[in-house]
Design a protein around this motif. Structure first.
Motif, mmCIF file in Angstrom:
data_model
loop_
_atom_site.group_PDB
_atom_site.id
_atom_site.type_symbol
_atom_site.label_atom_id
_atom_site.label_comp_id
_atom_site.label_asym_id
_atom_site.label_seq_id
_atom_site.Cartn_x
_atom_site.Cartn_y
_atom_site.Cartn_z
ATOM 1 N N PRO A 1 4.389 -4.239 -7.961
ATOM 2 C CA PRO A 1 4.502 -3.030 -7.728
ATOM 3 C C PRO A 1 5.933 -2.677 -7.673
ATOM 4 C CG PRO A 1 3.196 -3.682 -6.228
ATOM 5 C CD PRO A 1 3.687 -5.066 -6.922
ATOM 6 N N GLU A 2 6.480 -1.596 -8.503
ATOM 7 C CA GLU A 2 7.775 -0.964 -8.511
ATOM 8 C C GLU A 2 7.749 0.094 -7.310
ATOM 9 O OE1 GLU A 2 10.274 -2.402 -9.805
ATOM 10 O OE2 GLU A 2 9.006 -3.972 -10.816
ATOM 11 N N ASP A 3 6.915 0.300 -6.421
ATOM 12 C CA ASP A 3 6.984 1.450 -5.439
ATOM 13 C C ASP A 3 7.803 0.916 -4.334
ATOM 14 O OD1 ASP A 3 5.149 -0.545 -4.608
ATOM 15 O OD2 ASP A 3 3.688 0.925 -3.837
ATOM 16 N N GLU A 4 8.115 1.816 -3.659
ATOM 17 C CA GLU A 4 8.977 1.651 -2.299
ATOM 18 C C GLU A 4 8.283 0.665 -1.383
ATOM 19 O OE1 GLU A 4 12.464 1.141 -0.223
ATOM 20 O OE2 GLU A 4 12.215 2.058 -2.286
#
Length: 122
Positions: free
Chosen positions: A41-44
């Motif tokens: 996932p590219e989320d923080e």
């Protein structure tokens, strides 16, 4: 033979803070150098989790290395004539703690001690 043959340049708290800071910088550097982030996932939150797990992995390896190096240093100190009281002092533990951690490291046998023979008359 108690005591260590060195004197600290700073307090235990200052030494601990310095070592902790150095270890933290080393862990971050090693995590960045030796571990490759996996696609995900590219989320923080996913990136934070990956960085934290990478540091944890490096810390686990660092802990193993420290135990190995600590044993080598204790063995070298014993080979140079240090006893458990000195090894314990240098390791921030008691003589008994050092003996439990590294049993058999220091031998009490004196190689050239004279033996005493007692004879009895009848």
């Amino acid at each position: 033979m108690t005591g260590t043959p060195f004197s600290p340049r700073m307090s235990q708290a200052e030494t601990s803070a310095l070592v902790t800071d150095a270890a933290d910088r080393l862990v971050h550097t090693l995590a960045d150098r030796v571990l490759r982030p996996q696609p995900g996932p590219e989320d923080e939150a996913g990136a934070d989790r990956a960085r934290a797990l990478a540091r944890l992995h490096v810390l686990a390896n660092l802990e193993q290395a420290v135990h190995h190096l600590q044993y080598g240093a204790a063995r070298a100190a014993a080979a140079a004539g240090a006893g458990y009281p000195q090894i314990g002092d240098a390791s921030n533990m008691s003589r008994q703690g050092a003996r439990r951690r590294w049993p058999g490291l220091v031998t009490n046998a004196m190689p050239h001690s004279p033996t005493r023979t007692i004879t009895r008359s009848s």
